[in-house]
Design a protein around this motif. Structure first.
Motif, mmCIF file in Angstrom:
data_model
loop_
_atom_site.group_PDB
_atom_site.id
_atom_site.type_symbol
_atom_site.label_atom_id
_atom_site.label_comp_id
_atom_site.label_asym_id
_atom_site.label_seq_id
_atom_site.Cartn_x
_atom_site.Cartn_y
_atom_site.Cartn_z
ATOM 1 N N THR A 60 0.646 -1.509 0.180
ATOM 2 C CA THR A 60 -0.434 0.049 -0.063
ATOM 3 C C THR A 60 0.997 1.179 0.104
ATOM 4 O OG1 THR A 60 -0.164 0.144 2.212
ATOM 5 C CG2 THR A 60 -1.847 -1.350 0.733
ATOM 6 N N GLU A 61 2.526 0.529 -0.445
ATOM 7 C CA GLU A 61 3.331 2.099 0.675
ATOM 8 C C GLU A 61 3.753 2.746 -0.842
ATOM 9 O OE1 GLU A 61 5.171 2.117 3.814
ATOM 10 O OE2 GLU A 61 3.709 1.894 4.982
ATOM 11 N N PRO A 62 3.504 3.440 -1.805
ATOM 12 C CA PRO A 62 4.126 4.681 -3.001
ATOM 13 C C PRO A 62 5.237 4.061 -2.927
ATOM 14 C CG PRO A 62 2.440 5.542 -2.711
ATOM 15 C CD PRO A 62 2.733 5.348 -1.339
ATOM 16 N N GLY A 63 6.489 4.605 -2.747
ATOM 17 C CA GLY A 63 7.839 4.070 -2.478
ATOM 18 C C GLY A 63 8.226 2.910 -2.059
ATOM 19 N N ARG A 64 6.792 1.444 -1.607
ATOM 20 C CA ARG A 64 7.503 0.520 -1.549
ATOM 21 C C ARG A 64 7.428 -0.418 -3.225
ATOM 22 N NH1 ARG A 64 6.858 -2.646 4.221
ATOM 23 N NH2 ARG A 64 8.498 -4.287 2.912
ATOM 24 N N LEU A 65 6.106 0.211 -3.405
ATOM 25 C CA LEU A 65 5.267 -0.517 -4.827
ATOM 26 C C LEU A 65 6.218 -0.331 -5.318
ATOM 27 C CD1 LEU A 65 1.506 0.815 -3.932
ATOM 28 C CD2 LEU A 65 2.175 -1.684 -4.581
ATOM 29 N N ALA A 66 6.968 0.442 -5.562
ATOM 30 C CA ALA A 66 7.713 1.266 -6.765
ATOM 31 C C ALA A 66 9.190 0.017 -6.436
ATOM 32 C CB ALA A 66 8.292 2.614 -7.222
ATOM 33 N N ARG A 67 9.094 -0.298 -5.587
ATOM 34 C CA ARG A 67 10.292 -1.615 -5.768
ATOM 35 C C ARG A 67 9.823 -2.736 -6.172
ATOM 36 N NH1 ARG A 67 11.763 -0.576 0.290
ATOM 37 N NH2 ARG A 67 11.183 1.401 0.666
ATOM 38 N N TRP A 68 8.565 -3.515 -6.152
ATOM 39 C CA TRP A 68 8.933 -4.219 -6.890
ATOM 40 C C TRP A 68 7.183 -4.714 -7.565
ATOM 41 C CZ3 TRP A 68 4.324 -7.446 -6.088
ATOM 42 C CH2 TRP A 68 3.499 -6.056 -4.901
ATOM 43 N N LEU A 69 6.507 -3.814 -7.372
ATOM 44 C CA LEU A 69 4.922 -3.914 -8.703
ATOM 45 C C LEU A 69 5.632 -2.796 -9.929
ATOM 46 C CD1 LEU A 69 3.169 -5.348 -9.761
ATOM 47 C CD2 LEU A 69 1.977 -3.567 -7.673
ATOM 48 N N GLY A 70 5.352 -1.197 -9.462
ATOM 49 C CA GLY A 70 5.799 -0.586 -10.903
ATOM 50 C C GLY A 70 5.666 0.503 -10.235
ATOM 51 N N GLU A 71 5.487 1.916 -10.843
ATOM 52 C CA GLU A 71 5.181 3.096 -10.390
ATOM 53 C C GLU A 71 3.685 3.805 -10.022
ATOM 54 O OE1 GLU A 71 7.711 5.272 -9.819
ATOM 55 O OE2 GLU A 71 8.781 3.658 -10.067
ATOM 56 N N PHE A 72 3.791 4.369 -8.910
ATOM 57 C CA PHE A 72 1.447 4.259 -8.750
ATOM 58 C C PHE A 72 1.503 6.038 -9.003
ATOM 59 C CE2 PHE A 72 1.606 -0.022 -8.583
ATOM 60 C CZ PHE A 72 0.492 -0.568 -8.701
ATOM 61 N N ASP A 73 0.785 6.485 -8.818
ATOM 62 C CA ASP A 73 0.713 7.928 -9.111
ATOM 63 C C ASP A 73 -0.668 8.211 -8.435
ATOM 64 O OD1 ASP A 73 3.423 8.706 -9.724
ATOM 65 O OD2 ASP A 73 2.956 8.487 -11.887
ATOM 66 N N GLY A 74 -0.434 8.647 -7.386
ATOM 67 C CA GLY A 74 -2.409 9.571 -7.087
ATOM 68 C C GLY A 74 -2.536 8.865 -5.416
ATOM 69 N N ASP A 75 -4.126 8.466 -5.537
ATOM 70 C CA ASP A 75 -4.763 8.604 -3.923
ATOM 71 C C ASP A 75 -4.404 7.366 -3.758
ATOM 72 O OD1 ASP A 75 -5.284 8.766 -1.496
ATOM 73 O OD2 ASP A 75 -7.547 10.423 -2.204
ATOM 74 N N LEU A 76 -3.692 6.605 -2.931
ATOM 75 C CA LEU A 76 -3.802 5.263 -2.450
ATOM 76 C C LEU A 76 -4.759 5.077 -1.447
ATOM 77 C CD1 LEU A 76 -0.208 3.202 -4.093
ATOM 78 C CD2 LEU A 76 -2.809 3.732 -5.412
ATOM 79 N N HIS A 77 -5.813 6.010 -1.146
ATOM 80 C CA HIS A 77 -7.105 5.534 -0.167
ATOM 81 C C HIS A 77 -8.210 5.407 -1.148
ATOM 82 C CE1 HIS A 77 -3.793 8.399 1.651
ATOM 83 N NE2 HIS A 77 -3.284 7.035 1.793
ATOM 84 N N GLY A 125 -11.754 5.735 -2.052
ATOM 85 C CA GLY A 125 -11.867 6.210 -2.830
ATOM 86 C C GLY A 125 -11.380 6.651 -4.170
ATOM 87 N N GLY A 126 -9.868 7.115 -3.691
ATOM 88 C CA GLY A 126 -9.041 7.408 -3.959
ATOM 89 C C GLY A 126 -8.465 6.865 -5.770
ATOM 90 N N ILE A 175 -9.626 2.710 -5.470
ATOM 91 C CA ILE A 175 -9.944 1.994 -4.176
ATOM 92 C C ILE A 175 -10.999 2.405 -4.151
ATOM 93 C CG2 ILE A 175 -8.626 1.631 -2.088
ATOM 94 C CD1 ILE A 175 -6.386 2.227 -4.489
ATOM 95 N N GLU A 176 -11.692 0.652 -3.983
ATOM 96 C CA GLU A 176 -13.297 0.635 -3.711
ATOM 97 C C GLU A 176 -13.288 0.089 -2.231
ATOM 98 O OE1 GLU A 176 -15.790 0.012 -6.556
ATOM 99 O OE2 GLU A 176 -13.856 1.495 -7.831
ATOM 100 N N ILE A 190 -9.587 -4.091 -1.968
ATOM 101 C CA ILE A 190 -10.406 -3.456 -3.340
ATOM 102 C C ILE A 190 -9.997 -3.032 -4.377
ATOM 103 C CG2 ILE A 190 -11.989 -4.418 -4.692
ATOM 104 C CD1 ILE A 190 -13.593 -5.733 -1.946
ATOM 105 N N VAL A 191 -9.566 -2.917 -5.123
ATOM 106 C CA VAL A 191 -8.925 -2.149 -6.494
ATOM 107 C C VAL A 191 -10.034 -2.033 -8.095
ATOM 108 C CG1 VAL A 191 -6.930 -1.068 -5.980
ATOM 109 C CG2 VAL A 191 -6.975 -2.781 -7.294
#
Length: 183
Positions: free
Chosen positions: A53-70, A72-73, A90-91, A100-101
């Motif tokens: 769930t943390e963008p910095g950690r996601l970037a290390r193993w999955l990919g780049e995420f920009d936006g609101d990861l909360h 409804g975001g 984010i549902e 759920i996304v």
């Protein structure tokens, strides 16, 4: 046998190589495919939640995420393994147990839903990822890709690096093509 001799009776041929370990199962509903992965990760639930769930950690193993990861975001993503780009929202978000996304890729005709659940298991965590709304004709490819993401997460949690996704796809797609689709 003498040192340096090859025992011809025990040489493994390409037909005898072990099948790759498959984490997933496949099914269909309403004309769409569903891929479900389950694995036990060697990290506590809070550590796994952070990696998911943390963008910095996601970037290390999955990919780049920009936006609101909360809850409804909305976000935009680009995955390391495939280069695929997607948008999503984010549902549901129930820290540290479930989210759920809803996502739509650049080449996907319909929205897909990804549900992730985490269950503490001693010093580890049981991870279940289910992706719904997949094109049936591409289900084996989606399942292989999803398994690669789970393997990359496990490697990240263990302090390692992402694997060779192209080589792994070559191993996993045929294995998933051989799995019957329940439905």
């Amino acid at each position: 046998m003498q040192p340096g001799e090859v025992d011809e009776g025990h040489r493994m041929t390409s037909q005898e190589q072990a099948e790759p370990h498959v984490l997933g199962s496949l099914r269909s509903a309403d004309g769409n495919g569903i891929a479900r992965m389950e694995d036990r990760l060697g990290a506590g639930i809070d550590e796994v939640w952070s990696a998911l769930t943390e963008p910095g950690r996601l970037a290390r193993w999955l990919g780049e995420f920009d936006g609101d990861l909360h809850l409804g975001g909305t976000y935009r993503s680009r995955f390391h393994s495939s280069g695929a780009e997607a948008t999503g929202r984010i549902e549901a978000c129930e820290s540290p147990r479930r989210f759920i996304v809803a996502t739509k890729g650049q080449h996907a005709p319909n929205e897909q839903v990804i549900e992730v659940t985490l269950t503490a298991d001693g010093d580890g965590t049981i991870l279940v990822v289910e992706q719904r709304g997949l094109r049936l004709e591409w289900l084996a490819i989606f399942a292989a890709g999803l398994q690669i993401h789970v393997e990359d997460l496990a490697a990240h949690l263990a302090g390692g690096e992402r694997g060779d996704s192209d080589a792994r796809m070559g191993e996993l797609v045929p294995a998933y093509e051989g799995i019957a689709i329940d439905g």
